[in-house]
Design a protein around this motif. Structure first.
Motif, mmCIF file in Angstrom:
data_model
loop_
_atom_site.group_PDB
_atom_site.id
_atom_site.type_symbol
_atom_site.label_atom_id
_atom_site.label_comp_id
_atom_site.label_asym_id
_atom_site.label_seq_id
_atom_site.Cartn_x
_atom_site.Cartn_y
_atom_site.Cartn_z
ATOM 1 N N GLY A 7 -89.238 50.622 58.474
ATOM 2 C CA GLY A 7 -89.082 49.213 58.165
ATOM 3 C C GLY A 7 -88.913 48.384 59.427
ATOM 4 N N ARG A 8 -88.509 47.130 59.238
ATOM 5 C CA ARG A 8 -88.311 46.206 60.356
ATOM 6 C C ARG A 8 -86.827 46.141 60.697
ATOM 7 N NH1 ARG A 8 -91.461 40.610 60.709
ATOM 8 N NH2 ARG A 8 -93.027 42.194 61.181
ATOM 9 N N SER A 25 -87.651 41.768 66.945
ATOM 10 C CA SER A 25 -87.985 42.510 65.739
ATOM 11 C C SER A 25 -88.957 43.632 66.082
ATOM 12 C CB SER A 25 -88.618 41.585 64.695
ATOM 13 O OG SER A 25 -87.659 40.664 64.206
ATOM 14 N N ALA A 26 -88.745 44.784 65.468
ATOM 15 C CA ALA A 26 -89.632 45.930 65.661
ATOM 16 C C ALA A 26 -89.863 46.593 64.308
ATOM 17 C CB ALA A 26 -89.024 46.926 66.639
ATOM 18 N N ASP A 27 -91.011 47.214 64.161
ATOM 19 C CA ASP A 27 -91.370 47.892 62.922
ATOM 20 C C ASP A 27 -91.640 49.372 63.192
ATOM 21 O OD1 ASP A 27 -91.809 45.662 60.768
ATOM 22 O OD2 ASP A 27 -92.834 44.914 62.563
ATOM 23 N N PHE A 149 -84.120 52.853 65.656
ATOM 24 C CA PHE A 149 -84.025 52.620 64.211
ATOM 25 C C PHE A 149 -83.146 53.682 63.566
ATOM 26 C CE2 PHE A 149 -85.493 53.521 59.896
ATOM 27 C CZ PHE A 149 -85.456 52.263 59.297
ATOM 28 N N GLU A 156 -77.453 46.397 61.172
ATOM 29 C CA GLU A 156 -78.256 45.449 61.930
ATOM 30 C C GLU A 156 -77.487 44.881 63.109
ATOM 31 O OE1 GLU A 156 -81.916 42.936 62.205
ATOM 32 O OE2 GLU A 156 -81.342 44.934 61.546
#
Length: 277
Positions: A7-8, A25-27, A149, A156
């Motif tokens: 996910g992000r 932001s990273a995915d 992640f 977060e």
């Protein structure tokens, strides 16, 4: 291994060192990741099955290091040596020694052993060594984004992999250095060097040792604001040598480079499998 849905997320941090910036932001996609760092026992099974010889156990190519003293051209690795007196924090040579004969089998050099540390993370491995192990199993090393992640465990932008408070209820949550590095280690977490994997609480995803114990190699070449650094891999997570006064990097956003051609006593790894290969 554990399956993470991906996910992000917010990667990096604007609160600390320049190489962590900017927060962005990273995915990541779905992937499986080892629950803890690869241990000496697991790495030994790989070596026994394949005959693999790590970089630290191989002769050094003298042509790459013209003028180097003979003792630095012998197979070996970098070992931590605690200074007896005050030293300049700017000179890492005060506490790192190149030890001929040091390897994953003898982490402190000749005379040391992993016989009583089979469930500790393997060290003195380079990225090529870690990739050889991973490919033997049909796996890979995580990217920096995948690693971070996983380390955040669903939290977060928190300071630590367990939240915002360093020592909840007065308890240390990772194997790191307590005291003034490199001369005084209070060992409030119970360990002077590496610890057996899984000694501390898991993060929100159920992963162990995503902070401290040993730095973990990623598949990414190290880059920072100035661009890529040749001959360096990115490592994440900090180690048992991270302290608040010197290397405050046992945080999910923290990162630093690791040489591709030499092993050290505080760097290990874990592996991943990506959905769809």
């Amino acid at each position: 291994m554990l399956k993470l849905g991906g996910g992000r997320f917010l990667m990096g941090s604007d609160r600390h060192f320049p190489e962590e910036r900017p927060a962005r932001s990273a995915d990541v996609g779905t992937f499986w990741i080892d629950r803890h760092e690869v241990t000496n026992a697991k790495f030994k099974r790989f070596v026994d099955a394949t005959g693999y010889v790590t970089i630290a156990e191989q002769p050094v190519d003298a042509s790459r290091y013209p003028g180097a003293p003979p003792e630095l051209l012998q197979p070996g690795g970098f070992v931590f040596h605690q200074p007896e007196g005050s030293v300049s924090p700017a000179d890492f040579r005060a506490w790192w020694r190149y030890r001929p004969g040091a390897s994953w089998r003898q982490p402190e050099g000749p005379g040391s052993s992993i016989a009583d540390r089979m469930n500790h993370p393997v060290v003195h491995v380079t990225r090529d060594d870690a990739m050889a192990y991973a490919r033997w199993l049909g796996r890979d090393l995580p990217t920096e984004a995948e690693w971070e992640f996983a380390a955040r465990g669903g939290l977060e932008a928190k300071e630590y992999v367990w939240g915002e408070e360093k020592t909840p209820s007065g308890q240390w949550q990772a194997n790191v250095w307590q005291g003034r590095f490199p001369v005084s280690n209070q060992m409030l977490d119970g360990f002077a060097g590496t610890a057996p994997v899984g000694c501390f609480d898991q993060n929100g995803f159920g992963l162990s040792d995503m902070a401290g114990n040993v730095w973990e190699l990623t598949r990414d070449d190290y880059r920072e604001l100035r661009g890529p650094q040749a001959g360096m891999a990115g490592v994440k997570g900090g180690s048992h040598l991270c302290s608040d006064n010197y290397c405050f990097r046992y945080r999910p956003s923290a990162r630093q480079p690791a040489a591709l051609d030499s092993g050290t006593a505080h760097i290990g790894f874990r592996t991943v499998i990506r959905e769809g290969g």
